[in-house]
Structure formats: structure tokens, C-alpha cells
Design an enzyme around this catalytic site. Structure first.
Site, short mmCIF file in Angstrom:
data_model
loop_
_atom_site.label_atom_id
_atom_site.label_comp_id
_atom_site.label_asym_id
_atom_site.label_seq_id
_atom_site.Cartn_x
_atom_site.Cartn_y
_atom_site.Cartn_z
N HIS A 1 0.83 -1.00 -0.14
CA HIS A 1 -0.11 -0.09 0.14
C HIS A 1 0.82 1.29 0.26
CE1 HIS A 1 -4.14 1.92 0.84
NE2 HIS A 1 -3.20 2.87 0.82
N HIS B 1 1.85 5.28 -2.29
CA HIS B 1 1.33 6.04 -3.32
C HIS B 1 2.30 6.68 -3.97
CE1 HIS B 1 -2.91 5.73 -2.03
NE2 HIS B 1 -2.49 5.67 -0.94
N TRP C 1 -6.55 16.14 6.00
CA TRP C 1 -6.77 15.72 4.47
C TRP C 1 -6.28 17.21 3.58
CZ3 TRP C 1 -6.98 11.43 1.81
CH2 TRP C 1 -7.41 10.27 2.64
N ARG D 1 -4.16 19.46 4.32
CA ARG D 1 -2.73 19.46 4.52
C ARG D 1 -2.02 18.51 3.76
NH1 ARG D 1 1.28 20.76 4.54
NH2 ARG D 1 2.44 20.10 6.51
N PHE D 2 -2.59 17.15 3.98
CA PHE D 2 -2.26 16.17 3.02
C PHE D 2 -2.34 16.23 1.53
CE2 PHE D 2 -3.06 11.25 2.59
CZ PHE D 2 -1.90 11.04 3.16
N PHE E 1 0.82 16.62 -1.09
CA PHE E 1 1.00 15.77 -2.19
C PHE E 1 1.23 16.55 -3.40
CE2 PHE E 1 -0.54 11.30 -1.36
CZ PHE E 1 0.20 11.05 -0.75
N HIS F 1 -9.57 0.96 -1.34
CA HIS F 1 -9.38 1.74 -0.31
C HIS F 1 -10.87 1.61 0.34
CE1 HIS F 1 -5.74 3.89 -1.62
NE2 HIS F 1 -5.74 4.15 -0.21
N GLU G 1 -11.89 3.37 5.44
CA GLU G 1 -11.16 4.29 6.27
C GLU G 1 -12.00 5.46 6.68
OE1 GLU G 1 -7.99 6.31 3.85
OE2 GLU G 1 -6.85 6.55 5.53
N HIS H 1 -6.54 -0.22 4.00
CA HIS H 1 -6.87 0.06 5.40
C HIS H 1 -8.15 -0.49 5.92
CE1 HIS H 1 -4.32 3.84 5.32
NE2 HIS H 1 -4.96 4.10 3.86
C1 LIG Z 1 6.13 26.18 3.17
O1 LIG Z 1 7.27 27.08 2.84
C2 LIG Z 1 6.85 28.58 2.79
C3 LIG Z 1 8.21 29.28 2.08
O2 LIG Z 1 9.45 28.90 2.80
C4 LIG Z 1 6.78 28.79 4.23
O3 LIG Z 1 6.60 30.38 4.43
C5 LIG Z 1 5.57 27.91 4.87
O4 LIG Z 1 5.73 28.34 6.47
C6 LIG Z 1 5.85 26.53 4.78
N1 LIG Z 1 4.82 25.81 5.21
C7 LIG Z 1 4.91 24.99 6.43
C8 LIG Z 1 3.59 24.25 6.69
O5 LIG Z 1 5.83 24.84 6.84
ZN LIG Z 2 -3.86 4.88 0.56
#
Ligand SMILES: *[C@@H]1O[C@H](CO)[C@@H](O)[C@H](O)[C@H]1NC(C)=O
Ligand SMILES: [Zn+2]
Ligand SMILES: *[C@@H]1O[C@H](CO)[C@@H](O)[C@H](O)[C@H]1NC(C)=O
Ligand SMILES: *[C@@H]1O[C@H](CO)[C@@H](O)[C@H](O)[C@H]1NC(C)=O
Ligand SMILES: *[C@@H]1O[C@H](CO)[C@@H](O)[C@H](O)[C@H]1NC(C)=O
Ligand SMILES: *[C@@H]1O[C@H](CO)[C@@H](O)[C@H](O)[C@H]1NC(C)=O
Ligand SMILES: *[C@@H]1O[C@H](CO)[C@@H](O)[C@H](O)[C@H]1NC(C)=O
Length: 422
Positions: free
Chosen positions: A110, A112, A203, A205-206, A210, A355, A358, A383
Site C-alpha cells: 500500500h 502512493h 486531509w 494539508r495532506f 501531495f 481503499h 477508512e 486500510h
Molecule cells: C512552506 O514554505 C513556505 C516558504 O518557505 C513557508 O513560508 C511556509 O511556512 C511553509 N509551510 C509550512 C507548513 O511549513
Molecule cells: Zn492509501
């Protein structure tokens, strides 16, 4: 490993016999021992008989493990009971982990495509290649793209592309900047409970992580090297074979040429063969073509036809078809029943690797996914976190020998099991 231990089964049988016959009123030490044996027999692998050497290894491993547990009790820091981000450093120092790392794993089933390799490599190597540009997005994230210097950069959606080489030359602290890029490419944070208070936030942020990773990996020269480096990492962990869920998004060249899905599959095939040549005991790679579960029916129909075509064109490399993305937010499997039944109706083979389950929800369409995955002849379940709530699915998956791809760390990070439910 040898055949099951029939003596153990006999002991188990006599325990039940005794229990139901009510042969005595109070539990004896023998009853207790039988019950413990019964439980051990039901553990994963409990019905396998170890060889003399395996028993010796087990003895050593258990001694080291007991020591680690004792230490955890003393210090109050026991890695398996902690959030993974805080535990990671402890795990990496753990003698038990080092032994597990050396042990042969068989397969990584599993995975990605944009999360195969340590992100260090993406930041320290990929972003240092010539022609790498960065875009700071309005929401504080980053995107990358490789362009020819005089090429029209407007085509790719971003207000301003900055050449990374120039940018790094003008900033004070490159290490700090590179660390910020790494944070963009992972979920790692010092205070996960505060940063990720709901599954939706995680999700999002994820997907951002990606998207940032894919903007680097989709550059053809990076694509192949990234995959080769990933195979090296798996091989180092003693994994012999991998299957990757892949969206097979267009891979691009510096001049803007875009490659199609066949190209990506052939690239995986070629790099994997190269790696096998360099390391003959590695067994290879297969691809599970995956699409987002937010597609509509018409798009899914096209995807299923594409999958059938790729499966017949690359029988050695294509394993089958799956859907990815947040299950709660996407369409349930049953929504796509007409599309997913196309191969069966046409008599064309297309194995599924869904999947499913989950989710923490119960009694909604999403958590029926696990039943529908089985009805649609899934080969494995990704999952399957909710399977303990679906008794019929649990029994059926055992009967049909449909393996479940379990990932406790993922369940913890995505907050399906939260360390703190407050
Ligand atoms: C991603 O990079 C930018 C540029 O350096 C920065 O300002 C930002 O805080 C970063 N994001 C995270 C989640 O750290
Ligand atoms: Zn997966
Ligand atoms: C990645 O970059 C580091 C540091 O520049 C270098 O030592 C290493 O050899 C590079 N690895 C690959 C695979 O190019
Ligand atoms: C890309 O375009 C979308 C709208 O199509 C917009 O919402 C988004 O902010 C743009 N991204 C960047 C990096 O400019
Ligand atoms: C640059 O940042 C790193 C990481 O934050 C820090 O350890 C280092 O001391 C900084 N270097 C300078 C010269 O400020
Ligand atoms: C991909 O492009 C090649 C030509 O470059 C073509 O032969 C092939 O059919 C295409 N494959 C798909 C799946 O579109
Ligand atoms: C599932 O397998 C059964 C038995 O082989 C078959 O009759 C059925 O058509 C398959 N269904 C799908 C969706 O592939």
C-alpha cells in the site's frame, strides 16, 4: 515455517470440552494455561510452528523488547504509545526497530506514488537541479516547476515563478528555508494535536503536501530518479516487492512536452527492471492505477475503460484499479456500481484493490464501502479500519482470503484513532 501444531489444537479442544462439560467449579492453573494457549493460537501466525533457529531469534528479540518496555515504564516515554511525530526519533534509535528493519518483509503493498521516498531527497536533490522554479501560493504553500529559462511561464497557474537558485543566493539562511520546504512536503509538526484538530484539516494539508511533491516528481528526469531512489530505500529496509497506487498524471519535459499514462507505466517498468538488474534478489514493481473518488459517473466510466486498456497492454506491470482521496468526502463505491461492473459485464479482467473503511462513521454510505468492495471482488482492502464494526465483512474477507492493508501510523496521523479525543 512448518505445518500447524496439532498438539496445540488438541489442547485447545480439550479446554473447550472441559469448559462446556463443567468439569470443575474453580479455574485451575491448567485451565488458565489452556486459555492463554488458546489466545496465543489465535494471534496472527499463532498456528505456525517455528524452527529451532526461529525460536532462538524469537528469544533474543523478546528479551530486547522486554528491556525496551521496561525502559518505557521508567521514563514514561514508550514509542508505540506516543504520537508518531514525537515517537519517530525514539523508534529510529530502538534496537527492536533495527532488528525489524533488517528482517525480510516480502512486499510493500500500500504505497502512493508521491510518498515513496524520504522528502529529504526531494528538497536536497530535486529542488537543487537546474531550472527549478518555486511559486509561493497565496495561502502560504509552495509549488514547483522546471522551465527553460526563456520559456513562457504563464502557462502554469501561478502569479510569479522564482528561480530557486537565484532565490537561495539572496536569502540569509538556506538551511532554514530548506527546512520550511520539507515541512511543506510532510505533515510533520511539533504539536500535531493543535495543528490538526479535525480529519478535514489533515486531509487538506495532506493534499497540499501531495500537490507540492507531485509538482517536483512530475518532471521526467526527477520522476525516474525519484523512483530509483525509492526502490533503494525499500531494498535497504529488506522489502522485496512493491505495488504502488498511481494516478498516472502527466509527466513533463523541460520543453513542455507532456507524457501520457502509458509512458509513466513504461517508466516504472524500465526503472524497476534496471533496479532488478542491479539487485537481482529484488522481485519487481506493479502499478495500481487509481483515480480520485470525487469523479463523476461519466469520468469514472472513462477511467475504467482506460484501466482495462492499460491492464491488457501492460499485464506484467499493471496490477489493477483503485480509488483514492478522503473517503468521507468522496463518493461511496456503490455510487459507481454501473461503471465498476463494466469489466465483469464485458468479460474483461480488471482486479480491484479498493481503499475501503477508512472512516470513523457508522451507518452511512461510506462505511458500507467495505461490504461493497467485497461484493465487487476486491483483491485486497486498503486500510479497512472500520471492519471491526462490520461483522459480515470481517467474516467474508476471511472466507474469501481478501487481505487487509493495515497501517496503524496512518490511522493515527489521520486522526481515526486520536491520542486525545477532547
Ligand atoms: C512552506 O514554505 C513556505 C516558504 O518557505 C513557508 O513560508 C511556509 O511556512 C511553509 N509551510 C509550512 C507548513 O511549513
Ligand atoms: Zn492509501
Ligand atoms: C543528493 O544530494 C546530496 C547532497 O548534495 C548528495 O550528497 C547525494 O549524492 C545526492 N544523491 C543523489 C542520489 O543524487
Ligand atoms: C490556480 O488557479 C485557481 C483557480 O483556477 C486559483 O484558485 C489558485 O489560487 C491558483 N493557484 C495559484 C498558485 O495561483
Ligand atoms: C540557520 O537555520 C538553522 C535551522 O533553523 C539553524 O540551526 C542555524 O543556526 C541557522 N544559521 C544561521 C547562520 O543563522
Ligand atoms: C501514449 O502515447 C503514445 C505515443 O506517444 C501512444 O502510442 C499511446 O497509445 C498513448 N497511450 C495512451 C494510454 O494514451
Ligand atoms: C465477482 O466474481 C464472481 C465469481 O467469480 C463473478 O460471478 C462476478 O461477476 C464478479 N463480479 C465483479 C464485479 O467482478
Amino acid at each position: 515455517m512448518k505445518a500447524p501444531n496439532f498438539r496445540k489444537e488438541a489442547a485447545v479442544f480439550s479446554f473447550f470440552f472441559c469448559l462446556f462439560a463443567v468439569c470443575q467449579t474453580f479455574p485451575t492453573p491448567a485451565d488458565r494455561a489452556s486459555l492463554i494457549k488458546l489466545e496465543q493460537f489465535q494471534f496472527t501466525g499463532g498456528n505456525l510452528l517455528s524452527t529451532e533457529k526461529e525460536l532462538q531469534v524469537n528469544c533474543i528479540l523478546k528479551r530486547i523488547k522486554a528491556k525496551e518496555i521496561m525502559e518505557g515504564m521508567k521514563t514514561g516515554k514508550f514509542a508505540p504509545a506516543m504520537h508518531f511525530f514525537r515517537a519517530k526519533e525514539l523508534i529510529e534509535q530502538s534496537p527492536v526497530f533495527k532488528i525489524i528493519q533488517m528482517m525480510p518483509k516480502g512486499a510493500g503493498l500500500h504505497l502512493h506514488e508521491y510518498a515513496l521516498l524520504n522528502v529529504d531527497w526531494l528538497v536536497k536533490n530535486a529542488t537543487y537541479l537546474p531550472n527549478c522554479y518555486i511559486c509561493f501560493t497565496p495561502v502560504g504553500g509552495v509549488q514547483f516547476h522546471y522551465f527553460n529559462r526563456n520559456q513562457q511561464k504563464k502557462m502554469v497557474n501561478c502569479s510569479e515563478w522564482v528561480l530557486l537558485e537565484q532565490y537561495r543566493n539572496q536569502i540569509q539562511n538556506v538551511t532554514e528555508f530548506d527546512n520550511s520546504l520539507m515541512r511543506n512536503l510532510t505533515l510533520i509538526t511539533e504539536n500535531p494535536e493543535e495543528a490538526y484538530q479535525s480529519q478535514n484539516i489533515i486531509w487538506h494539508r495532506f493534499s497540499d503536501a501531495f500537490a507540492a511533491a507531485s509538482s517536483l516528481i512530475s518532471y521526467a528526469p526527477v520522476f525516474k530518479t525519484y523512483f530509483y531512489e525509492a526502490l533503494k530505500e525499500f531494498y535497504h529496509d529488506n522489502v522485496q516487492y512493491i505495488e504502488i497506487r498511481a494516478l498516472l498524471l502527466p509527466v513533463y519535459e523541460l520543453d513542455g512536452t507532456l507524457h501520457n499514462k502509458s509512458w509513466s507505466i513504461m517508466a516504472y517498468q524500465e526503472v524497476s527492471r534496471q533496479f532488478k538488474n542491479d539487485n537481482p534478489d529484488f522481485m519487481g514493481t506493479k502499478v495500481i492505477f487509481s483515480v480520485h473518488r470525487k469523479l463523476n459517473n461519466a469520468e469514472m466510466k472513462i477511467a475504467v475503460h482506460e484501466a482495462m486498456e492499460l491492464y491488457s497492454k501492460f499485464p506484467e506491470t499493471m496490477a489493477g484499479f483503485d480509488m483514492v482521496g478522503h473517503e468521507d468526502a468522496g463518493h461511496p463505491l456503490w455510487y459507481f456500481k454501473n461503471e465498476l461492473l463494466i469489466p465483469a459485464k464485458l468479460g474483461v479482467k480488471l482486479p480491484y484493490f479498493f481503499h475501503a473503511g477508512e472512516t470513523d462513521w457508522e451507518g452511512l454510505h461510506v462505511d458500507e464501502n467495505i461490504l461493497d468492495a467485497l461484493l465487487l471482488n476486491t483483491s485486497r482492502i486498503g486500510h479497512g479500519y472500520s471492519i471491526n464494526k462490520r461483522l459480515a465483512a470481517k467474516q467474508l474477507s476471511k472466507k474469501l482470503e481478501v487481505a487487509i492493508e493495515v497501517c496503524p501510523i496512518s490511522n493515527q496521523l489521520q486522526c481515526y484513532v486520536c491520542p486525545d479525543e477532547s
